[in-house]
Design an enzyme around this catalytic site. Structure first.
Site, short mmCIF file in Angstrom:
data_model
loop_
_atom_site.label_atom_id
_atom_site.label_comp_id
_atom_site.label_asym_id
_atom_site.label_seq_id
_atom_site.Cartn_x
_atom_site.Cartn_y
_atom_site.Cartn_z
N CYS A 63 -115.67 12.31 -14.19
CA CYS A 63 -116.68 11.34 -13.74
C CYS A 63 -117.52 10.90 -14.93
O CYS A 63 -117.36 11.39 -16.05
CB CYS A 63 -117.57 11.94 -12.66
N CYS A 66 -119.35 13.49 -17.02
CA CYS A 66 -118.53 14.15 -18.03
C CYS A 66 -118.56 13.37 -19.33
O CYS A 66 -118.61 13.95 -20.42
CB CYS A 66 -117.09 14.28 -17.55
N ASP A 486 -122.70 42.86 -66.75
CA ASP A 486 -122.74 44.09 -65.99
C ASP A 486 -121.51 44.92 -66.39
O ASP A 486 -120.52 44.38 -66.88
CB ASP A 486 -122.72 43.76 -64.50
N ASP A 685 -120.71 40.91 -60.60
CA ASP A 685 -119.76 40.77 -59.49
C ASP A 685 -120.26 41.38 -58.20
O ASP A 685 -119.66 41.15 -57.15
CB ASP A 685 -118.43 41.45 -59.85
N ASP A 689 -126.07 42.50 -58.11
CA ASP A 689 -126.18 41.60 -59.26
C ASP A 689 -126.81 40.26 -58.89
O ASP A 689 -127.14 39.47 -59.78
CB ASP A 689 -124.79 41.32 -59.86
#
Length: 801
Positions: A63, A66, A486, A685, A689
């Protein structure tokens, strides 16, 4: 470019806007503004906002209510401009911005509203759309260029040929008559002016009346002046002073033809700058085979959903990211990691869309689809970098904003000076030189100088496994003086192993290892995993631990079988008042072998020291050598024991070591390195870090790192090969060098030739610049800038030392 930026920034709520001439894209910080308002502003400024339209098949509607629900669901998505649902046809027409929303998002929104949505057929691939758009542009320019050249050639041959061969001029004029020759020129030139040349009026005139003239305005004004003067000379010669009745049809026609030639060559060259995006996007398969309702069906990749079971046959590319549930095969992941060796994929292994399956068949569950896949994120990152502006571009933007109005003012001044002070025929000379000034200027060369180099440079970076998140990182990386790395997971493999145990008198090595493993079972730290693996390898029975607590950067504690157990650094034990001197003799031997000492205390007594070693990456030594060769200081920042860190530094020839720092101490260490204005790049990584990556002028995350680290980084290396750091720096330097070359050419071209076009050399050597040569030089300037940028495609990383 500046007009579009101004129009977007004028939208209430917009925080910022940056337009890239080479990509034809705008990056907008919406703030409180809506995408629809920005699109409307771009359209009102006379430009196409680049929206796309798609048709969806919608099932389950019964309808009109919708229809409203589906339309509301679609319109709620950011980036959707229009959504119209047809109940009878069970279709939805959606106009959207592809940069903000994808077809898969539209389908998901309709599904979430309770309806079934699908594409009527395989949707157009972004690569095909981009290629089709460029092909259409090329065809249009080629048609215009061909027509302009065909109409211009007779004028050029008759008029210019007559200057070179006076007999030809006399023959033509005697045969046709001067009036008829001018009439022929008028017809041919009019076809050029208002045929192929109409594009300059369509864009140049609106820009001019809005007091924001552009390059199209200059061409329009210059050719219109030459053409208009010629029309008056042809039909109303009495309006002109005696001795000034000349026609310049060949100038207007040749100028348009040459400008179109330049734009055609420029468009073809600019198409090559986006080759990296096309190559990446081309890695995505268009269809996928999935298990649906007990059978295998082939669907468009855009229709895949998380949880779908996808079948991949030998030699095929995986359509999306997922996890293997059935089968075994070797998969080529070089497009992601840059590593040439295939990786074995079995049940439970993650797979990445765009990688190539080997000889086996795989069935996997889709986990990330559409814009969430790794490949889509890579493409998005490259597009963002290609669409960004470098800080150096700010100067260029300020110059080009006022350049065209300044050129028009110079042209008017040139006309006036020649008209008042020039020799006879003053009006003719004034017109010719003013037209030459309008045509010689080329803000396009300045506007393209930076973005074309960025596009090629960042695209080349993607090819060699280096992703720049933005243009500012590309510029900043070139200027770094210190590389801080690191240790764990960056310089090392990130998979430490237990190398040995030295116990104090009265303690058994296996018993101490069993108790330590019981504590570390609750930790995800790589060293903790190494202790647990070692205990399992020795077949030691797992013990239960209660009250586990991690001490950030120091270790962990728990109670095991009634015994309080501490596992960690000497700092942790010292904080508990535990004396470690009884194990002091073991420390030099452990640290000299580049292993990390880890103390174990039981019942308040130092019981043992564990030697845990994390092997260095194969590329670490050559990477440090390459960084030294680039004139950089290399620093290692680690929470590891000082002796261990020094041993690694000696092995790798690292200049400086900052050891025994807690995670938050890395930021302080970087701040100390940055004192005196030194520019520092940090390579890491891990999750801990992220603050350091953000603190550094340039944060570099390696590809084996976590999502958090990559989100905090400015540069992402797609593999854990540390040579990528030196490659990124070399590429950054090459790109900035290329940009400086482009800017030098663009500025020197304009500052040198503008005065020449105005006739500044005439009083000294009698030299005037023909408007036709001005047009040729203008076309050459833009093409040369783009061609120079394309040289970056030949960039090759320096050979490792």
């Amino acid at each position: 470019m500046a007009r579009v930026e101004d129009a977007i920034r004028a939208v209430p709520g917009v925080q910022g806007a940056s337009v890239n001439l080479a990509t034809g894209q705008a990056s907008v910080d919406l703030g409180t503004a809506s995408p629809q308002a920005v699109v409307a502003a771009v359209a009102a400024a006379g430009y196409d906002p680049g929206s796309e339209e798609i048709r969806l098949v919608v099932g389950g509607m019964s309808c009109a209510s919708c229809v409203g629900r589906v339309e509301d669901a679609l319109r709620a998505l950011p980036g959707v401009l229009e959504a119209d649902v047809n109940l009878a046809a069970e279709t939805a027409r959606v106009r959207y911005l592809p940069a903000l929303v994808a077809p898969a998002d539209l389908l998901a929104a309709v599904d979430a509203a309770g309806y079934d949505a699908s594409l009527p057929e395989a949707g157009p691939d972004p690569v095909d759309r981009e290629r089709s758009a460029r092909a259409a542009e090329h065809r249009s320019l080629k048609r215009s260029l061909t027509l302009a050249a065909a109409l211009t050639l007779p004028i050029f041959v008759i008029d210019m040929g007559g200057h070179l061969i006076p007999a030809l001029q006399h023959a033509v004029h005697d045969a046709l008559g001067t009036g008829n020759v001018y009439l022929l020129f008028f017809v041919l030139a009019s076809g050029v002016q208002f045929g192929p040349g109409l594009r300059f009026y369509r864009k140049g005139w609106p820009a001019l009346i809005q007091a924001a003239p552009d390059m199209n305005s200059l061409v329009m004004l210059g050719t219109s002046a030459a053409y208009g003067y010629s029309v008056v000379a042809t039909f109303l010669p009495g309006w002109l002073p005696e001795g000034t009745v000349h026609v310049y049809y060949e100038a207007s026609a040749v100028i348009i033809t040459l400008v179109l030639l330049g734009r055609f060559l420029e468009a073809r060259a600019r198409g090559a700058t986006s080759e990296a995006i096309r190559r990446l996007a081309g890695l995505r398969p268009r269809t996928a085979r999935v298990h649906r309702a007990g059978e295998i069906v082939e669907i468009d990749v855009a229709q895949l959903r998380p949880g779908d079971r996808v079948l991949v046959r030998p030699g095929e590319r995986l359509p999306v990211d997922g996890e293997v549930v059935e089968g075994s095969s070797w998969v080529d992941e070089s497009m992601i990691t840059g590593e040439p060796l295939p990786v074995l994929k079995e049940s439970g292994a993650p797979v990445v869309g765009g990688t190539v399956n080997g000889q086996g068949s795989l069935t996997f569950t889709a986990t990330r689809v559409g814009s969430d896949t790794v490949l889509a994120q890579i493409i998005r990152m490259v597009e963002a970098a290609q669409g960004s502006k470098l800080p150096i571009q700010a100067l260029v933007d300020r110059v080009t904003r006022y350049f065209v109005p300044a050129v028009i003012a110079i042209a008017v001044l040139t006309f006036g000076v020649w008209l008042v002070f020039g020799p006879a025929p003053a009006l003719t000379l004034a017109l010719v030189n003013a037209v030459a000034v309008l045509i010689i200027a080329c803000p396009c060369a300045m506007g393209l100088a930076t973005p074309t180099s960025i596009m090629v440079g960042t695209g080349k970076g993607a090819e060699i496994g280096v992703l720049f998140r933005g243009g500012d990182a590309l510029q900043a990386l070139r200027a770094v003086e210190v590389i801080a790395l690191d240790k764990t997971g960056t310089l090392t493999e990130g998979r430490p192993e237990l190398m040995g145990i030295e116990t104090a008198d009265g303690f058994d090595a296996d018993e101490i290892l069993r108790l330590a493993a019981a504590v570390e079972t609750h930790s995800e730290h790589p060293i903790a995993r190494a202790i647990v693996r070692a205990a399992e390898h020795r077949g030691l029975r797992a013990a239960a631990a209660q009250g586990f607590a991690a001490e950030v950067g120091q270790g962990a504690r728990a109670e095991v079988e009634g015994h309080p157990v501490l596992v960690g650094s000497a700092r942790l034990l010292a904080g508990e008042g535990i004396d470690t001197r009884r194990l002091a003799d073991a420390l030099p031997r452990i640290t000299a072998s580049a292993a990390t000492p880890l103390f174990v205390a039981v019942d308040g007594h130092a019981a043992a020291v564990l030697a845990v070693a994390d092997p260095l990456k194969a590329s670490a030594r050559s990477a440090v050598a390459r960084l030294h060769a680039q004139g950089l200081e290399v620093v290692m920042i680690t929470g590891d024991h000082r002796g261990t860190a020094d041993a690694i530094a000696r092995e790798l020839d690292i200049d400086r070591v900052v050891a025994e720092v807690l995670p938050d101490g890395k930021v302080q260490a970087l701040q100390e390195l940055q004192q005196g204005g030194r520019r520092v790049a940090f390579v890491g990584d891990g999750i801990n870090d992220a603050p350091a990556l953000a603190q550094a002028e340039v944060g570099i995350a390696i590809g084996s790192g976590t999502d958090v680290a990559m989100e905090s980084a400015d540069v992402v290396l797609m593999s854990d090969n540390l040579l990528g750091i030196a490659n990124a720096i070399a590429l950054s330097r090459a790109t900035l060098r290329n940009i400086r070359q482009n800017l030098f050419w663009a500025f020197v071209y304009n500052t040198t030739l503008l005065p020449v076009a105005a006739g500044i050399l005439y009083p000294f050597i009698g030299l005037l610049l023909s408007p036709m040569f001005a047009a040729l030089a203008m076309a050459f300037s833009s093409v040369s800038v783009v061609t120079n940028a394309l040289r970056l495609k030949r960039f090759r990383p320096p050979t490792p030392a």
